[in-house]
Design a protein around this motif. Sequence first.
Motif: not given
Length: 338
Positions: A140, A216, A229, A261, A264, A266, A271
């Motif tokens: 990330s 995460r 989340q 997106k 995160t 993703f 995700y």
Amino acid sequence: MIVLLAEPETSASVLYGLYDVLLSAGAVYTDMVAGTPGQELLEVKIASADGKAFHCLGNIPVEPHAAIDDLDRADAVIVCDMYTSIHDVPTGRYPREAAWLKRLHRDGALVCSVCSGALLIAETGLLNGHRATAHWAYRSMFQRNYPKIAFRNESVLCLEAEGDRIVTAGGVSAWHDLAVYLIARYCGYRQAIETAKVFLISGHSEGQSPYAVMTRPMASEDGPISDCQTWIADNYAMAKPVERMVARSGLNARTFSRRFKAATGFAPIEYVQALRIEEAKQMLETDTLSVDEVGVSVGYDDPASFRRVFKRGVGLSPSAYRKKFQRIAQIARPLEVH
């Protein structure tokens, strides 16, 4: 000459492991099998910004052979890992080292990295437009801060920029693969095989993916996404989870997808799949449920779909993953006393 660039954030295991293995090429194998020491084939030096003694991670002493400005040439330079939190981008932290790397690369040196050392190469700009790897936990960070680099979190040794004299290695123990590669490159295939035999180096043929764990970071600045989340962490096995998150957020589907997106790294469905697979991995490591039962538990009623998604994300089938990590568990689990 191969130069190992080290800093106080470097792991002793990487620095001294590389030093020992590279320096042994040509010298140790013949001593072990014939009782006659051979000749060291590689000149290996440890360098730091100022060349002064320091302590690396674990308070282990390091006495560099040279300061970087004293080394104006090298066949290869390895940026050893330089531990950085996944939340702390090292922008501007190593300006002297970055300038030195660019200068050596310009003059023909092969530039390599281990684990988080790739972040320093990323800072130089040399990786822009290339594929590269580092420890999977930095996926990330690379996507957010180095968008011109195609991050390969599944790779242990990324040779896709080799033509431009850049090689990156994944997690900390990926220095094994890098060392064997460099010995083969500069000393020949036979020397690489013999050195691998001495140190019992087998490589990581399955890549990083079986070891990767989903990171995460919470979208603390985007309330609706952060709320989703938190919700999906306990509800990933529900049917139509993305639709439920969209409804929960109060956003339209396109806006939700874009903001999710951005926050995160993703896409929403990616995700959810990553969460499901992460839970499945933990169940396969410790539980006795069948593979199909594990799939159902994490939200996949179709066994074929579960196996396909798992293999794509992990690089191994669920059965192969279970076998691999149960072997590790057998080694790690203390003997029961009866």
